[in-house]
Design a protein around this motif. Structure first.
Motif, PDB file in Angstrom:
ATOM      1  N   ARG A  21      15.718  83.179  51.226  1.00  0.00           N
ATOM      2  CA  ARG A  21      16.394  82.405  52.265  1.00  0.00           C
ATOM      3  C   ARG A  21      16.629  83.279  53.484  1.00  0.00           C
ATOM      4  O   ARG A  21      17.078  84.413  53.366  1.00  0.00           O
ATOM      5  CB  ARG A  21      17.731  81.890  51.756  1.00  0.00           C
ATOM      6  N   ILE A  22      16.328  82.724  54.658  1.00  0.00           N
ATOM      7  CA  ILE A  22      16.561  83.418  55.919  1.00  0.00           C
ATOM      8  C   ILE A  22      17.571  82.599  56.700  1.00  0.00           C
ATOM      9  O   ILE A  22      17.331  81.423  56.980  1.00  0.00           O
ATOM     10  CB  ILE A  22      15.261  83.554  56.740  1.00  0.00           C
ATOM     11  N   GLY A  23      18.695  83.207  57.055  1.00  0.00           N
ATOM     12  CA  GLY A  23      19.723  82.523  57.826  1.00  0.00           C
ATOM     13  C   GLY A  23      19.484  82.686  59.315  1.00  0.00           C
ATOM     14  O   GLY A  23      18.979  83.705  59.776  1.00  0.00           O
ATOM     15  N   THR A  24      19.826  81.654  60.083  1.00  0.00           N
ATOM     16  CA  THR A  24      19.671  81.701  61.527  1.00  0.00           C
ATOM     17  C   THR A  24      20.750  80.858  62.196  1.00  0.00           C
ATOM     18  O   THR A  24      21.318  79.964  61.580  1.00  0.00           O
ATOM     19  CB  THR A  24      18.278  81.193  61.958  1.00  0.00           C
ATOM     20  N   ARG A  25      21.018  81.188  63.437  1.00  0.00           N
ATOM     21  CA  ARG A  25      21.871  80.311  64.239  1.00  0.00           C
ATOM     22  C   ARG A  25      21.014  79.127  64.686  1.00  0.00           C
ATOM     23  O   ARG A  25      19.794  79.164  64.581  1.00  0.00           O
ATOM     24  CB  ARG A  25      22.405  81.070  65.462  1.00  0.00           C
ATOM     25  N   LYS A  26      21.643  78.101  65.197  1.00  0.00           N
ATOM     26  CA  LYS A  26      20.893  76.898  65.557  1.00  0.00           C
ATOM     27  C   LYS A  26      20.349  76.916  66.983  1.00  0.00           C
ATOM     28  O   LYS A  26      19.647  76.005  67.376  1.00  0.00           O
ATOM     29  CB  LYS A  26      21.756  75.659  65.360  1.00  0.00           C
ATOM     30  N   SER A  27      20.638  77.960  67.749  1.00  0.00           N
ATOM     31  CA  SER A  27      20.139  77.995  69.126  1.00  0.00           C
ATOM     32  C   SER A  27      18.613  78.087  69.125  1.00  0.00           C
ATOM     33  O   SER A  27      17.994  78.560  68.173  1.00  0.00           O
ATOM     34  CB  SER A  27      20.726  79.184  69.889  1.00  0.00           C
ATOM     35  N   GLN A  28      18.008  77.642  70.206  1.00  0.00           N
ATOM     36  CA  GLN A  28      16.557  77.648  70.312  1.00  0.00           C
ATOM     37  C   GLN A  28      15.999  79.071  70.218  1.00  0.00           C
ATOM     38  O   GLN A  28      15.011  79.308  69.524  1.00  0.00           O
ATOM     39  CB  GLN A  28      16.126  76.993  71.621  1.00  0.00           C
ATOM     40  N   LEU A  29      16.633  80.020  70.900  1.00  0.00           N
ATOM     41  CA  LEU A  29      16.166  81.403  70.859  1.00  0.00           C
ATOM     42  C   LEU A  29      16.255  81.975  69.447  1.00  0.00           C
ATOM     43  O   LEU A  29      15.312  82.615  68.963  1.00  0.00           O
ATOM     44  CB  LEU A  29      16.966  82.278  71.825  1.00  0.00           C
ATOM     45  N   ALA A  30      17.370  81.740  68.775  1.00  0.00           N
ATOM     46  CA  ALA A  30      17.534  82.252  67.412  1.00  0.00           C
ATOM     47  C   ALA A  30      16.470  81.667  66.491  1.00  0.00           C
ATOM     48  O   ALA A  30      15.901  82.369  65.649  1.00  0.00           O
ATOM     49  CB  ALA A  30      18.923  81.915  66.885  1.00  0.00           C
ATOM     50  N   ARG A  31      16.174  80.396  66.653  1.00  0.00           N
ATOM     51  CA  ARG A  31      15.172  79.745  65.799  1.00  0.00           C
ATOM     52  C   ARG A  31      13.776  80.305  66.073  1.00  0.00           C
ATOM     53  O   ARG A  31      12.998  80.532  65.148  1.00  0.00           O
ATOM     54  CB  ARG A  31      15.214  78.227  66.019  1.00  0.00           C
ATOM     55  N   ILE A  32      13.460  80.560  67.333  1.00  0.00           N
ATOM     56  CA  ILE A  32      12.164  81.152  67.677  1.00  0.00           C
ATOM     57  C   ILE A  32      12.033  82.531  67.038  1.00  0.00           C
ATOM     58  O   ILE A  32      10.990  82.868  66.464  1.00  0.00           O
ATOM     59  CB  ILE A  32      11.989  81.224  69.210  1.00  0.00           C
ATOM     60  N   GLN A  33      13.097  83.325  67.129  1.00  0.00           N
ATOM     61  CA  GLN A  33      13.075  84.662  66.531  1.00  0.00           C
ATOM     62  C   GLN A  33      12.924  84.585  65.013  1.00  0.00           C
ATOM     63  O   GLN A  33      12.141  85.331  64.415  1.00  0.00           O
ATOM     64  CB  GLN A  33      14.350  85.420  66.906  1.00  0.00           C
ATOM     65  N   THR A  34      13.648  83.694  64.392  1.00  0.00           N
ATOM     66  CA  THR A  34      13.581  83.542  62.941  1.00  0.00           C
ATOM     67  C   THR A  34      12.197  83.081  62.503  1.00  0.00           C
ATOM     68  O   THR A  34      11.636  83.601  61.531  1.00  0.00           O
ATOM     69  CB  THR A  34      14.650  82.536  62.463  1.00  0.00           C
ATOM     70  N   ASP A  35      11.641  82.117  63.218  1.00  0.00           N
ATOM     71  CA  ASP A  35      10.299  81.642  62.885  1.00  0.00           C
ATOM     72  C   ASP A  35       9.261  82.754  63.034  1.00  0.00           C
ATOM     73  O   ASP A  35       8.313  82.844  62.243  1.00  0.00           O
ATOM     74  CB  ASP A  35       9.916  80.449  63.760  1.00  0.00           C
ATOM     75  N   SER A  36       9.441  83.614  64.028  1.00  0.00           N
ATOM     76  CA  SER A  36       8.529  84.738  64.238  1.00  0.00           C
ATOM     77  C   SER A  36       8.570  85.704  63.048  1.00  0.00           C
ATOM     78  O   SER A  36       7.533  86.149  62.555  1.00  0.00           O
ATOM     79  CB  SER A  36       8.905  85.474  65.526  1.00  0.00           C
ATOM     80  N   VAL A  37       9.771  86.004  62.578  1.00  0.00           N
ATOM     81  CA  VAL A  37       9.921  86.882  61.411  1.00  0.00           C
ATOM     82  C   VAL A  37       9.323  86.216  60.172  1.00  0.00           C
ATOM     83  O   VAL A  37       8.602  86.848  59.395  1.00  0.00           O
ATOM     84  CB  VAL A  37      11.405  87.241  61.177  1.00  0.00           C
ATOM     85  N   ALA A  38       9.583  84.931  59.983  1.00  0.00           N
ATOM     86  CA  ALA A  38       9.052  84.204  58.829  1.00  0.00           C
ATOM     87  C   ALA A  38       7.522  84.189  58.859  1.00  0.00           C
ATOM     88  O   ALA A  38       6.879  84.391  57.820  1.00  0.00           O
ATOM     89  CB  ALA A  38       9.610  82.784  58.799  1.00  0.00           C
ATOM     90  N   ASP A  39       6.940  83.979  60.035  1.00  0.00           N
ATOM     91  CA  ASP A  39       5.482  83.983  60.164  1.00  0.00           C
ATOM     92  C   ASP A  39       4.904  85.345  59.785  1.00  0.00           C
ATOM     93  O   ASP A  39       3.875  85.423  59.102  1.00  0.00           O
ATOM     94  CB  ASP A  39       5.055  83.618  61.587  1.00  0.00           C
TER      95      ASP A  39
END
Length: 60
Positions: A21-39
Motif C-alpha cells: 500500500r502506498i499512501g498519498t494526499r489527495k492533491s493533484q501534485l501528490a497523486r502525480i508524484q505517487t503515480d510516478s513512484v508506483a510506475d
C-alpha cells in the motif's frame, strides 16, 4: 490482517502475493508524484501488486 502497509491476496492459481500500500494526499501534485513512484516500482518489479490509498483528511 488488513492493517499495516501491506496485505496478502491469492490469485486464481492459489499463489499468495503481498500487496504493498502506498499512501498519498489527495492533491493533484501528490497523486502525480505517487503515480510516478508506483510506475517505477512496477517497472522494476513487474509482479508487484500495489494499492494507492488517498488521505481522507480535509486538507488538499
Amino acid at each position: 490482517m488488513e492493517d499495516g502497509p501491506y496485505k496478502y491476496i491469492r490469485d486464481g492459481t492459489g499463489k499468495v502475493s503481498r500487496v504493498i500500500r502506498i499512501g498519498t494526499r489527495k492533491s493533484q501534485l501528490a497523486r502525480i508524484q505517487t503515480d510516478s513512484v508506483a510506475d517505477k516500482l512496477k517497472e522494476l518489479y513487474p509482479d508487484i501488486h500495489l494499492e494507492i490509498i488517498g488521505e481522507c483528511s480535509g486538507e488538499e
